[in-house]
Design a protein around this motif. Structure first.
Motif, mmCIF file in Angstrom:
data_model
loop_
_atom_site.group_PDB
_atom_site.id
_atom_site.type_symbol
_atom_site.label_atom_id
_atom_site.label_comp_id
_atom_site.label_asym_id
_atom_site.label_seq_id
_atom_site.Cartn_x
_atom_site.Cartn_y
_atom_site.Cartn_z
ATOM 1 N N GLY A 57 0.829 -1.195 0.000
ATOM 2 C CA GLY A 57 0.000 0.000 0.000
ATOM 3 C C GLY A 57 0.866 1.249 0.000
ATOM 4 O O GLY A 57 2.093 1.179 -0.042
ATOM 5 N N PRO A 58 0.236 2.415 0.073
ATOM 6 C CA PRO A 58 0.986 3.666 0.061
ATOM 7 C C PRO A 58 1.877 3.801 1.308
ATOM 8 O O PRO A 58 1.518 3.361 2.394
ATOM 9 N N ARG A 62 2.167 -1.819 5.199
ATOM 10 C CA ARG A 62 1.839 -1.607 3.786
ATOM 11 C C ARG A 62 1.356 -2.896 3.126
ATOM 12 O O ARG A 62 0.421 -2.881 2.331
ATOM 13 N N ARG A 63 1.986 -4.030 3.438
ATOM 14 C CA ARG A 63 1.547 -5.315 2.876
ATOM 15 C C ARG A 63 0.168 -5.697 3.392
ATOM 16 O O ARG A 63 -0.663 -6.212 2.660
ATOM 17 N N ARG A 64 -0.082 -5.440 4.686
ATOM 18 C CA ARG A 64 -1.377 -5.751 5.278
ATOM 19 C C ARG A 64 -2.479 -4.917 4.632
ATOM 20 O O ARG A 64 -3.587 -5.413 4.414
ATOM 21 N N ALA A 65 -2.172 -3.665 4.306
ATOM 22 C CA ALA A 65 -3.167 -2.794 3.680
ATOM 23 C C ALA A 65 -3.618 -3.366 2.343
ATOM 24 O O ALA A 65 -4.812 -3.375 2.031
ATOM 25 N N VAL A 66 -2.691 -3.881 1.553
ATOM 26 C CA VAL A 66 -3.046 -4.475 0.258
ATOM 27 C C VAL A 66 -3.779 -5.792 0.465
ATOM 28 O O VAL A 66 -4.782 -6.072 -0.189
ATOM 29 N N ARG A 67 -3.311 -6.601 1.411
ATOM 30 C CA ARG A 67 -3.947 -7.890 1.676
ATOM 31 C C ARG A 67 -5.384 -7.703 2.153
ATOM 32 O O ARG A 67 -6.286 -8.405 1.710
ATOM 33 N N ASP A 68 -5.604 -6.730 3.052
ATOM 34 C CA ASP A 68 -6.963 -6.465 3.547
ATOM 35 C C ASP A 68 -7.864 -5.964 2.431
ATOM 36 O O ASP A 68 -9.025 -6.341 2.346
#
Length: 93
Positions: free
Chosen positions: A10-11, A79-85
């Motif tokens: 994510g950003p 940031r990875r969690r934001a994309v995964r969610d």
């Protein structure tokens, strides 16, 4: 199912990277400023200041690098969690 065009992170927030840059700059620049510590006194256990000051920077630099690594790793996980969610929410629809 992830595709080639999907982002993996994510950003980014600038805060952790700015703090990391400052910490690493301190770890590099301060020991290079030799006029600040090119003196013999005060001595520590008979060792001139010049030597023990430099030896003190070894664990200090290790600590600054460890803190920097922790900050950047934490931001990367966020940031990875934001994309995964976001991806998981899209699949539930």
């Amino acid at each position: 199912m992830p595709t080639h065009d999907m982002p993996t992170r994510g950003p980014a927030r600038p805060g952790p990277y700015v703090i990391t840059g400052i910490l690493l700059t301190i770890a590099v620049v301060v020991p290079l400023f030799v006029p600040a510590y090119s003196v013999a006194e005060p001595s520590l256990a008979g060792m001139p200041f010049f030597y023990w000051y430099q030896m003190t920077w070894i664990p200090l630099t290790s600590a600054l690098v460890a803190i920097s690594y922790w900050l950047v790793s934490k931001e990367d996980r966020r940031r990875r969690r934001a994309v995964r969610d976001t991806t998981d929410a899209g699949e539930e629809r």
